[in-house]
Design a protein around this motif. Structure first.
Motif, short mmCIF file in Angstrom:
data_model
loop_
_atom_site.label_atom_id
_atom_site.label_comp_id
_atom_site.label_asym_id
_atom_site.label_seq_id
_atom_site.Cartn_x
_atom_site.Cartn_y
_atom_site.Cartn_z
N PRO A 103 0.82 -1.21 0.00
CA PRO A 103 0.00 0.00 0.00
C PRO A 103 0.85 1.26 0.00
O PRO A 103 1.98 1.27 0.51
N GLY A 104 0.29 2.31 -0.57
CA GLY A 104 0.99 3.59 -0.63
C GLY A 104 0.50 4.38 -1.83
O GLY A 104 -0.17 5.39 -1.70
N HIS A 105 0.83 3.90 -3.02
CA HIS A 105 0.31 4.51 -4.24
C HIS A 105 -1.22 4.39 -4.26
O HIS A 105 -1.93 5.37 -4.50
N THR A 106 -1.71 3.19 -4.02
CA THR A 106 -3.11 2.93 -3.71
C THR A 106 -3.14 2.01 -2.50
O THR A 106 -2.13 1.37 -2.17
N LEU A 107 -4.29 1.91 -1.86
CA LEU A 107 -4.39 1.04 -0.69
C LEU A 107 -4.47 -0.42 -1.06
O LEU A 107 -4.13 -1.29 -0.26
N LEU A 122 10.19 -9.35 -10.27
CA LEU A 122 9.23 -8.55 -9.50
C LEU A 122 8.41 -7.67 -10.42
O LEU A 122 8.95 -6.85 -11.16
N PHE A 123 7.08 -7.84 -10.32
CA PHE A 123 6.15 -6.98 -11.05
C PHE A 123 5.50 -6.06 -10.02
O PHE A 123 4.65 -6.50 -9.23
N CYS A 124 5.94 -4.81 -10.03
CA CYS A 124 5.63 -3.91 -8.90
C CYS A 124 4.70 -2.78 -9.26
O CYS A 124 4.50 -1.86 -8.46
N GLY A 125 4.10 -2.80 -10.46
CA GLY A 125 3.12 -1.79 -10.81
C GLY A 125 3.69 -0.39 -10.67
O GLY A 125 4.72 -0.05 -11.25
N ASP A 126 3.01 0.43 -9.85
CA ASP A 126 3.43 1.82 -9.65
C ASP A 126 3.97 2.06 -8.24
O ASP A 126 3.93 3.19 -7.75
N THR A 127 4.46 1.03 -7.58
CA THR A 127 5.05 1.21 -6.25
C THR A 127 6.52 1.58 -6.37
O THR A 127 6.95 2.67 -5.96
N GLY A 134 6.16 5.50 -6.74
CA GLY A 134 4.89 6.09 -7.12
C GLY A 134 4.45 7.22 -6.20
O GLY A 134 4.89 7.32 -5.05
N ARG A 135 3.57 8.06 -6.71
CA ARG A 135 2.97 9.11 -5.89
C ARG A 135 2.04 8.48 -4.85
O ARG A 135 1.50 7.39 -5.05
N LEU A 136 1.81 9.21 -3.78
CA LEU A 136 0.93 8.73 -2.72
C LEU A 136 -0.49 9.25 -2.96
O LEU A 136 -0.87 10.31 -2.45
N PRO A 141 2.95 8.17 3.85
CA PRO A 141 4.39 7.96 3.70
C PRO A 141 4.89 6.73 4.46
O PRO A 141 5.74 5.99 3.95
N ALA A 142 4.35 6.49 5.65
CA ALA A 142 4.79 5.32 6.42
C ALA A 142 4.44 4.03 5.69
O ALA A 142 5.25 3.08 5.67
N GLN A 143 3.26 3.97 5.10
CA GLN A 143 2.87 2.77 4.35
C GLN A 143 3.79 2.56 3.15
O GLN A 143 4.26 1.44 2.91
N MET A 144 4.03 3.62 2.40
CA MET A 144 4.85 3.47 1.20
C MET A 144 6.29 3.14 1.56
O MET A 144 6.92 2.29 0.91
N HIS A 145 6.81 3.76 2.59
CA HIS A 145 8.18 3.45 3.01
C HIS A 145 8.30 1.98 3.40
O HIS A 145 9.27 1.29 3.03
N GLN A 146 7.32 1.47 4.14
CA GLN A 146 7.33 0.07 4.53
C GLN A 146 7.21 -0.83 3.31
O GLN A 146 7.89 -1.87 3.23
#
Length: 252
Positions: A103-107, A122-127, A134-136, A141-146
């Motif tokens: 989660p981050g770019h989308t939930l 690895l197929f990581c889409g927009d992460t 990817g944009r949030l 930010p905590a979710q995307m960083h994790q």
């Protein structure tokens, strides 16, 4: 042996086409037309999705209508026949797959990791992007960083198949975020030559991202200094450094 090819779509999207014998799968088909052209008369076996944005899902309905194929992806997406969630494992194309929630770019975003005879993919889409992320739009930010931390823990030789050709723009930002990093300068020169020849800069690797992607380098003293110059506190946590970098990149 699984072969993986990019199918260009829209302005800068890549739909990834995976083939093993007469099995054909695509990842994130935002547009059906280039997929059908790439198949060149072959039957589509199935679809894999990373998240719900239309430039990743817009071609699904047409492809399902034509090929009556299964759709694997987040259960939040209309048309998914095989809902996937964090930790799921399955077998396709004679390869073993695992699902990582990112989660981050989308939930609802997931990453799909293929363990094949020739290594990890690895197929990581927009992460995770080449030299970026990817944009949030929905997450924190905590979710995307994790999420990025989880992806960065994959083996360094893991091939990274992002969904957009954003590499040169991301490297320009990476150079600003860590101007003394010689790996970034070398990668920018190499990838410029690649794009000048109208070739994709992807796949990347986890090792290359660890060396050149500022969003994976929040512990670098130079990255921290540049983040501080853009509003981060001197004793900022890794998440705060990441958030500052992401805000800076949004207007870079």
């Amino acid at each position: 042996m699984i072969t993986i090819r990019p199918i260009p779509a829209f302005h800068d999207n890549y739909i990834w086409h995976l083939q093993n014998g007469d099995q054909h799968w695509v990842v994130d088909p935002g547009d059906a037309a280039p997929v059908k052209k790439a198949l060149d008369g072959a039957k589509l076996s199935g679809i894999l999705l990373t998240h719900h944005h239309y430039d990743h899902t817009g071609g699904v309905a047409s492809l399902v209508d034509d090929f009556d194929c299964p759709v694997y992806g987040p259960g939040s997406i209309d048309g998914v026949t095989h809902p996937l969630t964090d930790g799921d494992q399955f077998t396709l194309l004679q390869g073993d797959w695992e699902v990582i929630a990112v989660p981050g770019h989308t939930l609802d975003h997931i990453a799909l990791v293929l363990h094949a005879s020739d290594g990890t993919h690895l197929f990581c889409g927009d992460t995770l992007f080449a030299a970026g992320c990817g944009r949030l739009f929905e997450g924190t930010p905590a979710q995307m960083h994790q999420s990025l931390t989880r992806l960065a823990s994959l083996p360094k030789d893991t091939k990274v198949y992002c969904a957009h050709e954003y590499t040169l723009a991301n490297l320009q930002f990476a150079r600003a975020a860590e101007p003394g990093n010689s790996d970034i300068a070398a990668r920018l020169e190499s990838d410029r030559a690649t794009r000048d020849n109208d070739q994709p800069t992807l796949p990347s690797t986890i090792g290359r991202e660890l060396a050149t992607n500022p969003f994976l380098r929040t512990g670098s003293p130079e990255v921290r200094a540049q983040a501080a110059a853009h509003g981060a506190s001197p004793d900022a946590s890794a998440v705060e450094i990441f958030a500052t970098l992401r805000q800076w990149k949004d207007t870079f």
